[in-house]
Design an enzyme around this catalytic site. Structure first.
Site, short mmCIF file in Angstrom:
data_model
loop_
_atom_site.label_atom_id
_atom_site.label_comp_id
_atom_site.label_asym_id
_atom_site.label_seq_id
_atom_site.Cartn_x
_atom_site.Cartn_y
_atom_site.Cartn_z
N GLU A 184 -9.56 0.44 5.27
CA GLU A 184 -9.95 0.05 3.54
C GLU A 184 -9.48 -1.63 3.62
O GLU A 184 -10.34 -2.33 3.21
CB GLU A 184 -9.14 0.78 2.59
CG GLU A 184 -9.18 0.47 1.38
CD GLU A 184 -8.40 1.17 0.38
OE1 GLU A 184 -8.80 1.20 -0.90
OE2 GLU A 184 -7.43 1.58 0.88
N HIS A 185 -8.22 -1.90 3.92
CA HIS A 185 -7.87 -3.38 3.84
C HIS A 185 -7.32 -3.43 5.25
O HIS A 185 -6.47 -3.19 6.02
CB HIS A 185 -6.61 -3.42 2.86
CG HIS A 185 -6.64 -2.84 1.51
ND1 HIS A 185 -6.53 -1.48 1.28
CD2 HIS A 185 -7.46 -3.33 0.56
CE1 HIS A 185 -6.76 -1.64 -0.20
NE2 HIS A 185 -7.38 -2.42 -0.35
N ASP B 153 -6.58 -7.17 -4.70
CA ASP B 153 -6.54 -6.04 -5.76
C ASP B 153 -6.76 -6.52 -7.14
O ASP B 153 -7.01 -5.93 -8.20
CB ASP B 153 -5.27 -5.17 -5.66
CG ASP B 153 -5.10 -4.33 -4.63
OD1 ASP B 153 -6.35 -3.89 -3.94
OD2 ASP B 153 -3.64 -3.80 -4.25
N GLN C 245 0.79 -1.20 0.02
CA GLN C 245 0.10 -0.10 0.06
C GLN C 245 0.85 1.17 -0.04
O GLN C 245 0.61 2.32 -0.79
CB GLN C 245 -1.00 0.00 1.02
CG GLN C 245 -1.93 -1.08 1.08
CD GLN C 245 -2.80 -1.28 -0.23
OE1 GLN C 245 -3.28 -0.44 -0.46
NE2 GLN C 245 -2.39 -2.38 -0.99
N HIS D 178 1.98 3.01 -3.31
CA HIS D 178 0.76 3.89 -4.01
C HIS D 178 1.37 5.21 -4.06
O HIS D 178 1.29 5.85 -5.23
CB HIS D 178 -0.64 3.61 -3.20
CG HIS D 178 -1.47 2.43 -4.06
ND1 HIS D 178 -1.81 2.32 -5.02
CD2 HIS D 178 -1.73 1.40 -2.99
CE1 HIS D 178 -2.49 0.98 -5.24
NE2 HIS D 178 -2.30 0.49 -4.04
N HIS E 2 -54.09 16.05 1.64
CA HIS E 2 -53.48 14.93 1.80
C HIS E 2 -54.70 14.00 2.36
O HIS E 2 -55.05 12.73 1.88
CB HIS E 2 -52.43 14.76 2.88
CG HIS E 2 -50.96 15.03 2.15
ND1 HIS E 2 -50.66 16.30 1.68
CD2 HIS E 2 -49.98 14.19 1.80
CE1 HIS E 2 -49.44 16.45 0.97
NE2 HIS E 2 -49.10 14.91 1.25
#
Length: 433
Positions: A330-331, A364, A262, A265, A423
């Site tokens: 996230e992971h 991934d 990660q 990235h 109504h």
């Protein structure tokens, strides 16, 4: 040597340290926002002409008309057919696994009939048209094409429009091959805020879509934020994250490389190890020192780990799980010999990777579940991208004459209480006298 922060739950200020570590605010850059606002307004006003102008300016492409910026089905097929046998087999295997997993997510409509004949239910329909943004040039992600396009097609989306910039005319064969495999209907070689605007507003050539999905740079993210409401969007994602929970039983080289996966990235990515064993943390630190010099993106990894990475020492697995739920990563990797008892204790994570052999990188590319996941703690209330993101739910209400007598009186009473007499009358007109 990478100086990675070390935290411990016994520290008096641990909670404050953890908050500071996790703090990330995607503050809007005023310059980017102004630029994006101008581009979107121009595309809305001038359509194709504006898109062509920006594509020529930013991507250095010459185009007399939008037809020059659209790829044919034949070009996509040629890209697929031109791949090496190994690459094509890998792409096809990944696509098959992703499709098989997402087939199981498809929502179905339902209804039930009450004793008086009133029927209530829910109808499920796919979106008509979806736009998929794919980064282009050197930053090419065929896996993102598969992960976004395949669930849309499984959902039954009628038309999928892909936009992918090709700076200097540089096209990535894997991206185009992935589009062919996934069943993308049309592909335009445009990118940036102008591509988002074209999808959101429609132009003379690019059809207006109902939803825009897919990753992009800061300009793309800003454009997606601005057009939300005109169209739907998947999410505005933050930097990538991994949290590895370890009890000290794993291979430190494996853990180090999972943290790298990660961190490579970008410099804002976050890699954290939560561990019950201080000696194992030292072994992972040694593995990082050994393996980092072998990484082509070592400077990006080094900066990411130094600025946003951490080792967190915890007393036991109960503390580790509590911290994982607080971070809502996230992971999340459960790098444990016996992970099964802990899986159901995790309440907040985009995806859970269970056991020593389940590296995040498999998720991934080819495990099957979607890799588009909630970031920045949003796993507390958000879910991975899936087939359900490309389907709509419509309520079905068919009231019988007998049901109108019961429901009409209830509705009229509540409407009178809210001061809405029309109504009330609308319901009362159907009451039998």
């Amino acid at each position: 040597m990478v100086m990675i922060k070390r935290l411990s739950t016994v520290d008096a200020d641990f909670s404050a340290q953890l908050d500071a570590l996790l703090a990330f605010e995607a503050t809007a850059d005023e310059g980017i926002e102004r630029t994006v606002a101008g581009i979107l307004a121009d595309v809305k006003a001038r359509g194709d002409a504006a898109v062509i102008d920006y594509t020529q300016r930013f991507d250095r492409l010459t185009a007399a008309a939008m037809s020059d910026l659209e790829l044919s089905a034949g070009e996509l097929r040629a890209a697929l057919d031109g791949l090496s046998g190994e690459r094509r087999a890998a792409l096809e295997a990944a696509a098959g696994r992703i499709r098989d997993y997402h087939q199981r997510q498809k929502l179905e409509g339902w209804s039930y009939t009450e004793a008086d004949g009133t029927r209530l239910g829910q109808m499920i329909t796919p979106l008509d048209r979806v736009g998929l943004y794919v980064p282009g040039g050197k930053a090419a992600y065929p896996s993102s094409v598969l992960m976004n396009a395949i669930p849309a097609k499984v959902a039954g989306v009628k038309e999928l429009i892909m936009v992918v910039p090709t700076p200097g005319g540089e096209k990535n064969a894997l991206v185009l091959a992935a589009a062919c495999l996934a069943g993308v209907d049309r592909v335009f070689t445009i990118g940036g805020a102008q591509a988002v605007g074209a999808l959101a507003y429609g132009t003379q050539t690019v059809p207006r879509v109902d939803k825009i999905v897919g990753p992009g740079n800061a300009y793309v993210a800003a454009a997606k934020r601005r057009v939300f409401g005109i169209v739907g969007i998947d999410m505005v994602a933050g930097p990538s994250e991994i949290l590895v929970v370890s009890d000290g039983t794993g291979n430190p080289d494996w853990v180090a490389m999972d943290l790298f996966s990660q961190a490579e990235h970008d410099e804002l990515a976050q890699s954290i190890l939560v561990c019950t064993d201080a000696a194992f943390i030292d072994r992972v630190q040694a593995s990082i020192a050994k393996l980092l010099p072998t990484m082509p993106r070592q400077e990006v990894i080094r900066t990411s780990l130094a600025d946003r990475g951490a080792f967190i020492l915890v007393h036991d697995m109960l503390e580790a799980v509590a911290i994982a739920n607080r971070i809502a990563p996230e992971h999340l990797e459960l790098a444990l010999d016996d992970p099964a008892p802990w899986v159901e204790q995790i309440h907040h994570a985009g995806a859970i990777f269970i056991g020593h052999y389940t590296s995040e990188s498999l998720g991934d590319y080819c495990a099957g579940p979607n890799h588009v996941l909630p970031t920045s703690g949003s796993a507390r209330f958000s879910s991975p991208l899936g087939v359900y993101d490309f389907q709509k739910r419509t309520s079905l209400i068919q009231v019988s004459p007998a049901g109108a007598q019961t429901l009409g009186r209830i509705a009229a009473t509540l409407a009178d209480g809210e001061g809405l007499p029309a109504h009330a009358k609308s319901a009362e007109f159907r009451l039998e006298r």
